[in-house]
Design an enzyme around this catalytic site. Sequence first.
Site, PDB file in Angstrom:
ATOM      1  N   LYS A  87      13.894  26.183  44.712  1.00 42.90           N
ATOM      2  CA  LYS A  87      14.687  25.322  43.830  1.00 42.90           C
ATOM      3  C   LYS A  87      15.714  24.571  44.674  1.00 42.90           C
ATOM      4  CE  LYS A  87      16.575  25.991  39.159  1.00 42.90           C
ATOM      5  NZ  LYS A  87      17.264  26.979  38.326  1.00 42.90           N
TER       6      LYS A  87
HETATM    7  O1  G3P Z   1      18.884  27.345  35.596  1.00 48.67           O
HETATM    8  C1  G3P Z   1      19.371  26.085  35.307  1.00 48.67           C
HETATM    9  C2  G3P Z   1      19.909  25.944  33.902  1.00 48.67           C
HETATM   10  O2  G3P Z   1      18.981  26.432  32.980  1.00 48.67           O
HETATM   11  C3  G3P Z   1      21.302  26.486  33.700  1.00 48.67           C
HETATM   12  O3  G3P Z   1      21.688  26.486  32.373  1.00 48.67           O
HETATM   13  O4  G3P Z   1      23.229  27.350  30.663  1.00 48.67           O
HETATM   14  O5  G3P Z   1      24.015  27.201  33.035  1.00 48.67           O
HETATM   15  O6  G3P Z   1      23.701  25.149  31.667  1.00 48.67           O
HETATM   16  P1  G3P Z   1      23.242  26.536  31.915  1.00 48.67           P
END
Ligand code: G3P
Length: 226
Positions: A87
Amino acid sequence: MKFFIDTADLDEIREAASWGVLSGVTTNPSLYAKTGGKLADFEDHMVKICEICDGLPVSAESTAETTEEMIAEGKRLAALAPNIVVKLPICEESLPACHALAAEGVRVNMTLVFSAPQALLAARAGARYISPFVGRFDDIGDDGLAQLETVVNAVQNYDYGYWDAEGGPEIITASVRTPNHVTQAALMGADIATVPFGALKNCVHHPLTDQGLEKFAADWKKVVEG
Ligand code: G3P
């Protein structure tokens, strides 16, 4: 649409995997930090996730800052297990890193994508997965689902030639917070939703299902008690 789980918590991954619905796992530095894991254990932790997932794609995020470091870290992460996906956050440094890694057959998940041009560039550079964020737009008063739709429509207009045999590049709806995010992502044809365990559990439930269960149980009790 495929479901990935967005967590680095081994118990959550085991439980979601046991449901038979899981097609992959995504992690990020924040999610690993949340497990209390130490730097020295990071790679072992990713290997454990890969073992639990038995061949499903597992995104392990690079924290390198230069192109050269991203390529080196990407190769090291990819060597941990055949199902590791590297990633990388979309930026000027990561596009050439993605391109170099893709040329060596390493799958890259381009993350922190907030616009169609970012997604189109990631696809062109050879990303296997592209992760547009939904919830973080909502957090700032924008419409995360409308933004996602723009990315999905733009990316699906073209062929990119890197991962055709695997059906890539696939769009991973990320930063998912609610069942409605999942519904709308599926309706607009996003390939994948990566969902935190709490939100995944919320997807199992519906108030009318819960009410219905209570009524069935109460009526059955009458039958049993004669
Ligand atoms: O992994 C990336 C993403 O899904 C993170 O989500 O909830 O931290 O905005 P969030």
